[in-house]
Design an enzyme around this catalytic site. Structure first.
Site, mmCIF file in Angstrom:
data_model
loop_
_atom_site.group_PDB
_atom_site.id
_atom_site.type_symbol
_atom_site.label_atom_id
_atom_site.label_comp_id
_atom_site.label_asym_id
_atom_site.label_seq_id
_atom_site.Cartn_x
_atom_site.Cartn_y
_atom_site.Cartn_z
ATOM 1 N N THR A 11 0.816 -1.219 0.000
ATOM 2 C CA THR A 11 0.000 0.000 0.000
ATOM 3 C C THR A 11 0.851 1.270 0.000
ATOM 4 O O THR A 11 0.318 2.365 -0.137
ATOM 5 C CB THR A 11 -0.942 0.032 1.217
ATOM 6 N N VAL A 14 6.351 2.837 -2.798
ATOM 7 C CA VAL A 14 7.241 1.915 -3.509
ATOM 8 C C VAL A 14 6.543 0.592 -3.786
ATOM 9 O O VAL A 14 6.694 0.006 -4.861
ATOM 10 C CB VAL A 14 8.554 1.708 -2.730
ATOM 11 N N SER A 40 -4.221 -2.766 6.962
ATOM 12 C CA SER A 40 -4.453 -2.545 5.525
ATOM 13 C C SER A 40 -5.173 -3.706 4.854
ATOM 14 O O SER A 40 -5.369 -3.690 3.639
ATOM 15 C CB SER A 40 -3.114 -2.312 4.820
ATOM 16 N N ARG A 99 21.914 -3.982 3.926
ATOM 17 C CA ARG A 99 22.863 -3.521 2.903
ATOM 18 C C ARG A 99 24.328 -3.711 3.281
ATOM 19 O O ARG A 99 25.168 -3.949 2.408
ATOM 20 C CB ARG A 99 22.599 -2.042 2.579
ATOM 21 N N CYS A 130 18.297 4.846 -2.642
ATOM 22 C CA CYS A 130 17.870 5.417 -3.929
ATOM 23 C C CYS A 130 18.917 6.346 -4.532
ATOM 24 O O CYS A 130 19.148 6.335 -5.749
ATOM 25 C CB CYS A 130 16.545 6.155 -3.762
ATOM 26 N N HIS A 242 15.225 12.128 -7.868
ATOM 27 C CA HIS A 242 16.408 12.678 -7.204
ATOM 28 C C HIS A 242 17.399 13.183 -8.256
ATOM 29 O O HIS A 242 17.574 12.566 -9.309
ATOM 30 C CB HIS A 242 17.119 11.604 -6.385
#
Length: 344
Positions: A11, A14, A40, A99, A130, A242
């Site tokens: 929802t 992304v 949701s 990451r 990003c 960006h």
């Protein structure tokens, strides 16, 4: 037979983009499930020309699912990604949680596709920040040809990188300016409408923000640990996409024409670079597009072997959802996974 795919955080900005891109690119899925938190449940989201009803993550059994696109934030990913991976489902995570984990590959398919094979250690693959994703797409061909020593980058990051509430805040503050209404500041530390905020994420001991630190460590992990990088990350009153002003110092000599020709041929890059008013890309034009656009390529006479350029990319697509789907395509195309239901 196709694959079974789950999108967690379906929802959110992304998550919705992930569903749209799966459909756009014709990902070979026989089943796509939209998942989010219990509150949701029942919300409807679009998947191509279909409508999916959101199911609760807490109640979902992943044993028959091949790929999970995770975009529900770091807290959810930290708890759920290992549990989902343990059920034999490969998690492609969009948060910062995994990451820097040495057992989790951090992947931008145009840059380090071969590293994806390391996913088997935890069944988790990380999607980069990003701002990092678009940067390394532009740096990769230049590094291969001329060897990067140092990068100095200033980012101009849209509010969508901070989620839907941030986009709503920019909208409401902009309206308040024109209607002389009371202005509320909730999501950002200062007003964002008609303003710039030189802080993204929390401050660290050395004075850098965590966003700036992420760009440094992620670029090293994806591209080359020898590269030195310093960043200043700025939030700007733009809804999507960006932008980055990039200065690079190389070991070998490079001309602007050489760089321009190289980038024009590089996967994921699109060069729009005319020396005339408007001969460059802005965030509005990059929104909804897949490429990392590169403009204003020029030599920097203040350092040996220096180059400057401007790059812009849709942060919801290449910076998040598109890159995740491209990683899933990589797993399929390299036959690193097989559909469980077919195997059964």
């Amino acid at each position: 037979m196709g694959y079974s795919v789950a999108v967690v955080g379906a929802t959110g900005n992304v998550g919705r983009e992930m569903l749209a891109i799966l459909a756009e690119r014709g990902f070979p899925a026989d089943e796509v499930v939209a998942l989010a938190s219990r509150r949701s449940m029942g919300v409807e989201v679009s998947y191509g020309d279909k409508t999916l009803k959101v199911k609760a993550l807490e109640n979902f059994d992943f044993t028959g699912t091949d790929i999970c696109l995770m975009s529900a934030g770091g807290t959810v990913s930290k708890e759920w990604s290992p549990r989902i991976g343990a059920q034999g489902c490969v998690v492609i995570d969009n948060s910062s949680t995994w990451r820097t984990d040495p057992d989790v590959p951090l992947i931008v398919p145009e840059v380090n596709a071969d590293a994806v094979a390391g996913f088997t250690k935890k069944n988790i693959i990380a999607n980069p920040n990003c701002s990092t994703a678009q940067l390394v797409v532009a740096l990769k061909p230049l590094h291969d040809a001329f060897t990067i020593k140092r990068v100095v980058v200033a980012t101009y990051q849209s509010v969508s990188g901070a989620g839907k509430d941030a986009m709503d805040e920019l909208f409401s503050q902009t309206r308040a300016v024109f209607t002389a209404s009371e202005m509320e500041t909730k999501k950002f530390p200062k007003r964002i409408a008609f303003n710039l905020i030189p802080q993204i994420d929390v401050f660290m001991e050395d004075g850098s923000t965590k966003e700036e630190w992420k760009m440094m460590v992620e670029t090293k992990k994806i591209l080359d640990p020898k590269i030195k990088l310093t960043a200043t990350c700025v939030r700007v009153p733009v809804f999507v996409s960006h932008s980055e002003a990039v200065n690079v110092e190389f070991e070998q000599p490079v001309t602007a024409d050489e760089a321009r020709a190289l980038l024009a041929r590089a996967p994921g890059c699109l060069v729009i670079d005319k020396h005339e008013p408007g001969g460059y890309i802005t965030p509005v034009e990059a929104t909804g597009e897949d490429a990392t656009y590169i403009s204003r390529i020029r030599e920097d006479s203040t350092v040996d072997n220096g180059l400057s350029f401007w790059c812009v990319s849709d942060n919801l697509r290449k910076g998040a959802a598109l890159n995740s789907v491209q990683i899933a395509e990589l797993l399929v195309n390299r036959k690193l996974i097989s559909p469980k239901k077919q195997a059964a």
